[in-house]
Design an enzyme around this catalytic site. Sequence first.
Site, PDB file in Angstrom:
ATOM      1  N   LYS A  22      38.508  -3.697   5.499  1.00 54.40           N
ATOM      2  CA  LYS A  22      38.929  -4.099   4.386  1.00 54.40           C
ATOM      3  C   LYS A  22      39.946  -5.266   4.377  1.00 54.40           C
ATOM      4  O   LYS A  22      39.533  -6.151   3.684  1.00 54.40           O
ATOM      5  CB  LYS A  22      39.582  -3.171   3.659  1.00 54.40           C
ATOM      6  CG  LYS A  22      40.618  -3.569   2.363  1.00 54.40           C
ATOM      7  CD  LYS A  22      41.253  -2.381   1.876  1.00 54.40           C
ATOM      8  CE  LYS A  22      42.807  -2.271   2.468  1.00 54.40           C
ATOM      9  NZ  LYS A  22      43.806  -3.030   1.961  1.00 54.40           N
ATOM     10  N   ASN A  23      40.846  -5.396   5.369  1.00 51.51           N
ATOM     11  CA  ASN A  23      41.722  -6.564   5.209  1.00 51.51           C
ATOM     12  C   ASN A  23      40.897  -7.911   5.782  1.00 51.51           C
ATOM     13  O   ASN A  23      41.455  -9.070   5.900  1.00 51.51           O
ATOM     14  CB  ASN A  23      43.068  -6.304   5.917  1.00 51.51           C
ATOM     15  CG  ASN A  23      43.731  -5.483   4.941  1.00 51.51           C
ATOM     16  OD1 ASN A  23      43.371  -5.265   3.836  1.00 51.51           O
ATOM     17  ND2 ASN A  23      44.620  -4.758   5.354  1.00 51.51           N
ATOM     18  N   CYS A 117      54.674  -3.856  -6.393  1.00 50.26           N
ATOM     19  CA  CYS A 117      53.926  -2.925  -5.376  1.00 50.26           C
ATOM     20  C   CYS A 117      54.626  -1.725  -4.860  1.00 50.26           C
ATOM     21  O   CYS A 117      55.879  -1.888  -4.813  1.00 50.26           O
ATOM     22  CB  CYS A 117      53.278  -3.706  -4.377  1.00 50.26           C
ATOM     23  SG  CYS A 117      52.496  -2.776  -3.226  1.00 50.26           S
ATOM     24  N   ARG A 122      56.893  -8.040  -2.543  1.00 51.30           N
ATOM     25  CA  ARG A 122      55.747  -8.820  -2.144  1.00 51.30           C
ATOM     26  C   ARG A 122      55.609 -10.087  -2.755  1.00 51.30           C
ATOM     27  O   ARG A 122      54.679 -10.218  -3.322  1.00 51.30           O
ATOM     28  CB  ARG A 122      54.445  -7.729  -2.066  1.00 51.30           C
ATOM     29  CG  ARG A 122      54.550  -6.557  -1.247  1.00 51.30           C
ATOM     30  CD  ARG A 122      53.326  -5.813  -1.057  1.00 51.30           C
ATOM     31  NE  ARG A 122      52.318  -6.348  -0.349  1.00 51.30           N
ATOM     32  CZ  ARG A 122      51.256  -5.777  -0.065  1.00 51.30           C
ATOM     33  NH1 ARG A 122      51.005  -4.621  -0.748  1.00 51.30           N
ATOM     34  NH2 ARG A 122      50.341  -6.331   0.568  1.00 51.30           N
ATOM     35  N   ASP A 305      50.495  -0.977   8.965  1.00 51.16           N
ATOM     36  CA  ASP A 305      49.658  -0.187   8.298  1.00 51.16           C
ATOM     37  C   ASP A 305      49.355   1.098   9.170  1.00 51.16           C
ATOM     38  O   ASP A 305      48.530   2.079   8.717  1.00 51.16           O
ATOM     39  CB  ASP A 305      48.479  -0.869   8.036  1.00 51.16           C
ATOM     40  CG  ASP A 305      48.549  -2.177   7.144  1.00 51.16           C
ATOM     41  OD1 ASP A 305      47.863  -3.056   6.968  1.00 51.16           O
ATOM     42  OD2 ASP A 305      49.733  -2.116   6.409  1.00 51.16           O
ATOM     43  N   ARG A 397      40.813   3.468  -2.024  1.00 52.03           N
ATOM     44  CA  ARG A 397      40.890   1.866  -2.015  1.00 52.03           C
ATOM     45  C   ARG A 397      40.572   1.354  -0.375  1.00 52.03           C
ATOM     46  O   ARG A 397      40.161   0.142  -0.221  1.00 52.03           O
ATOM     47  CB  ARG A 397      42.210   1.457  -2.387  1.00 52.03           C
ATOM     48  CG  ARG A 397      42.535   1.780  -3.809  1.00 52.03           C
ATOM     49  CD  ARG A 397      43.916   1.161  -4.230  1.00 52.03           C
ATOM     50  NE  ARG A 397      43.869  -0.304  -3.989  1.00 52.03           N
ATOM     51  CZ  ARG A 397      44.892  -0.935  -3.871  1.00 52.03           C
ATOM     52  NH1 ARG A 397      46.050  -0.664  -4.304  1.00 52.03           N
ATOM     53  NH2 ARG A 397      45.020  -2.320  -3.556  1.00 52.03           N
TER      54      ARG A 397
HETATM   55  C1  EPZ Z   1      48.593  -7.759   4.456  1.00 47.47           C
HETATM   56  O1  EPZ Z   1      49.375  -8.076   3.320  1.00 47.47           O
HETATM   57  C2  EPZ Z   1      47.582  -6.708   4.053  1.00 47.47           C
HETATM   58  N1  EPZ Z   1      46.861  -6.672   3.262  1.00 47.47           N
HETATM   59  C3  EPZ Z   1      48.500  -5.481   4.127  1.00 47.47           C
HETATM   60  O2  EPZ Z   1      47.544  -4.195   4.367  1.00 47.47           O
HETATM   61  C4  EPZ Z   1      49.466  -5.578   5.546  1.00 47.47           C
HETATM   62  O3  EPZ Z   1      50.392  -4.336   5.222  1.00 47.47           O
HETATM   63  C5  EPZ Z   1      50.253  -6.712   5.626  1.00 47.47           C
HETATM   64  O4  EPZ Z   1      49.457  -7.918   5.590  1.00 47.47           O
HETATM   65  C6  EPZ Z   1      51.029  -6.897   6.749  1.00 47.47           C
HETATM   66  O5  EPZ Z   1      50.404  -6.558   7.910  1.00 47.47           O
HETATM   67  C7  EPZ Z   1      45.485  -7.608   3.251  1.00 47.47           C
HETATM   68  O6  EPZ Z   1      45.301  -8.144   4.294  1.00 47.47           O
HETATM   69  C8  EPZ Z   1      44.824  -7.488   2.063  1.00 47.47           C
HETATM   70  P1  EPZ Z   1      52.375 -10.284   4.152  1.00 47.47           P
HETATM   71  P2  EPZ Z   1      50.093  -9.299   2.808  1.00 47.47           P
HETATM   72  O7  EPZ Z   1      52.012 -11.510   3.162  1.00 47.47           O
HETATM   73  O8  EPZ Z   1      49.430 -10.306   3.459  1.00 47.47           O
HETATM   74  C9  EPZ Z   1      56.613 -11.053   2.808  1.00 47.47           C
HETATM   75  C10 EPZ Z   1      46.855  -2.141   3.611  1.00 47.47           C
HETATM   76  O9  EPZ Z   1      47.611  -1.036   3.678  1.00 47.47           O
HETATM   77  N2  EPZ Z   1      56.132 -12.370   2.021  1.00 47.47           N
HETATM   78  O10 EPZ Z   1      51.846 -10.506   5.782  1.00 47.47           O
HETATM   79  O11 EPZ Z   1      50.554  -9.330   1.425  1.00 47.47           O
HETATM   80  C11 EPZ Z   1      56.444  -9.796   2.264  1.00 47.47           C
HETATM   81  O12 EPZ Z   1      56.929  -9.637   1.176  1.00 47.47           O
HETATM   82  C12 EPZ Z   1      47.629  -3.424   3.117  1.00 47.47           C
HETATM   83  O13 EPZ Z   1      45.636  -2.363   4.065  1.00 47.47           O
HETATM   84  C13 EPZ Z   1      57.014 -13.107   1.604  1.00 47.47           C
HETATM   85  O14 EPZ Z   1      58.092 -12.902   1.534  1.00 47.47           O
HETATM   86  O15 EPZ Z   1      51.406  -9.095   3.393  1.00 47.47           O
HETATM   87  C14 EPZ Z   1      56.323  -9.151   3.566  1.00 47.47           C
HETATM   88  O16 EPZ Z   1      57.837  -8.448   3.567  1.00 47.47           O
HETATM   89  C15 EPZ Z   1      49.272  -3.165   2.701  1.00 47.47           C
HETATM   90  N3  EPZ Z   1      56.518 -14.406   0.775  1.00 47.47           N
HETATM   91  C16 EPZ Z   1      55.939 -10.084   4.616  1.00 47.47           C
HETATM   92  O17 EPZ Z   1      55.970 -11.165   4.056  1.00 47.47           O
HETATM   93  C17 EPZ Z   1      55.215 -14.457   0.745  1.00 47.47           C
HETATM   94  O18 EPZ Z   1      54.711 -15.464   0.095  1.00 47.47           O
HETATM   95  C18 EPZ Z   1      54.646  -9.755   5.183  1.00 47.47           C
HETATM   96  O19 EPZ Z   1      53.698  -9.637   4.165  1.00 47.47           O
HETATM   97  C19 EPZ Z   1      54.296 -13.625   1.285  1.00 47.47           C
HETATM   98  C20 EPZ Z   1      55.041 -12.702   2.056  1.00 47.47           C
END
Ligand code: EPZ
Length: 417
Positions: A22-23, A117, A122, A305, A397
């Site tokens: 998915k990701n 979320c 996020r 995850d 999902r």
């Molecule tokens: C990706 O989400 C995955 N989703 C998530 O999987 C996964 O948990 C996550 O990466 C971490 O591995 C997809 O790939 C579609 P991040 P993403 O931006 O990219 C902070 C699942 O279960 N942050 O790496 O949204 C954020 O708040 C899902 O399949 C900022 O502060 O996660 C978090 O604490 C859930 N500012 C950290 O970084 C930003 O602009 C990591 O989030 C972006 C992120």
Amino acid sequence: MDKLAIQGGARLRGEIRISGAKNAALPILCAGLLTAETLRLENLPKLKDISTSLTLLGHIGMQVELDDKNSVDLQAAHLDKLEAPYELVKTMRASILVLGPILARYGEARVSLPGGCAIGSRPVDLHIKGLQAMGAEIHIEHGYIHAKATRLQGARIFMDTVTVTGTENLMMAATLANGATVLENAAREPEVFDLAQCLIAMGAKIEGAGSDTITITGVETLHGATHKIMADRIETGTYLVAAAMTQGQVRLLGTRADTLDAVLEKLREAGAQIDVESDSISLRMQRRPRAVSIKTAPYPAFPTDMQAQFMALNCIADGVSRVTETIFENRFMHVQEMQRLGADIEVEGNTALVRGVDKLEGAVVMATDLRASASLVLAALVAEGETVIERIYHIDRGYECIEEKFSQLGARIRRVH
Ligand code: EPZ
């Protein structure tokens, strides 16, 4: 609303095939916006999030031809709407991944902010800051990101937090920018690497994907290509933990062990016997799992995850463990539901102390987010009696045909409408 009813106690045995990731699929579908030619994707998982993404891309004006062999032809010869509306974005945060490609190719984009979320606030500030560093003018109005740029310019971008979709959005935008972009402290997740492979097949110039420094040298245009989506490492990990918890013996086909080092290491520590082949992983568990402590962090460390699934394992394991979540501030929603099944868990800040119990007991529980719901399925597989999981739309999902696959392994699981 659909529910899952699970009768616990069966040892999982047999073979199943793992679906596409998915990701990886979500950003790669958006890469189709970067070219006027046809991008063919194979091994596309049949998931709710994928259909949401295809609906969004169709709304923007992309031609989408899905066949019954998990493949899709995408063609964005001409886009008539440069926007991602709130109605679609609110159902799936990853919709933010259309921002970089539309802006890079068309010089303008209007994308709804994803909003909050269940697992955390996020924000997408790093996506926005990165595009601004590439010369985009961005303002937020009425809950929408408005972005404009005649042509994005190459830039050196340091992201102070490792972000997966942030890295992916900026990498896609940089493929059509003027000059070179360097992404520092970039995410190293295998899904980022898979996206880079697809972009390179489309003619992009990318070096260092999979490391924490990625260099993208912009080109005028990208062309069509064919790409096979990588296997889903989180789906793989979920079935391996299920097999370990039920003291079973399974073989997972069409998957890769080299994207799961941290997870396999913890399963071995719990007492599992694991055999790896080029595209399959086998697990055999001949004893009650040992409790294993985990701490989530960006790849290649232990994936967030998989945190909930390992918490389920530790609930029935031999011993005491600590589960520490460092990525998302609210990713322990499954704890209260597991306590309803008789688990012994104490949460303090971002750490849960889990004391393994001899048995869990079936009850009615509620799914709160995708991975939390998967962990409840695992707990139900070992609980005495029947467990009913409500709100399973969360599961659909991210897990393709979950009840069919678990039934294939001998689980007593059914969907209740
Ligand atoms: C990706 O989400 C995955 N989703 C998530 O999987 C996964 O948990 C996550 O990466 C971490 O591995 C997809 O790939 C579609 P991040 P993403 O931006 O990219 C902070 C699942 O279960 N942050 O790496 O949204 C954020 O708040 C899902 O399949 C900022 O502060 O996660 C978090 O604490 C859930 N500012 C950290 O970084 C930003 O602009 C990591 O989030 C972006 C992120």
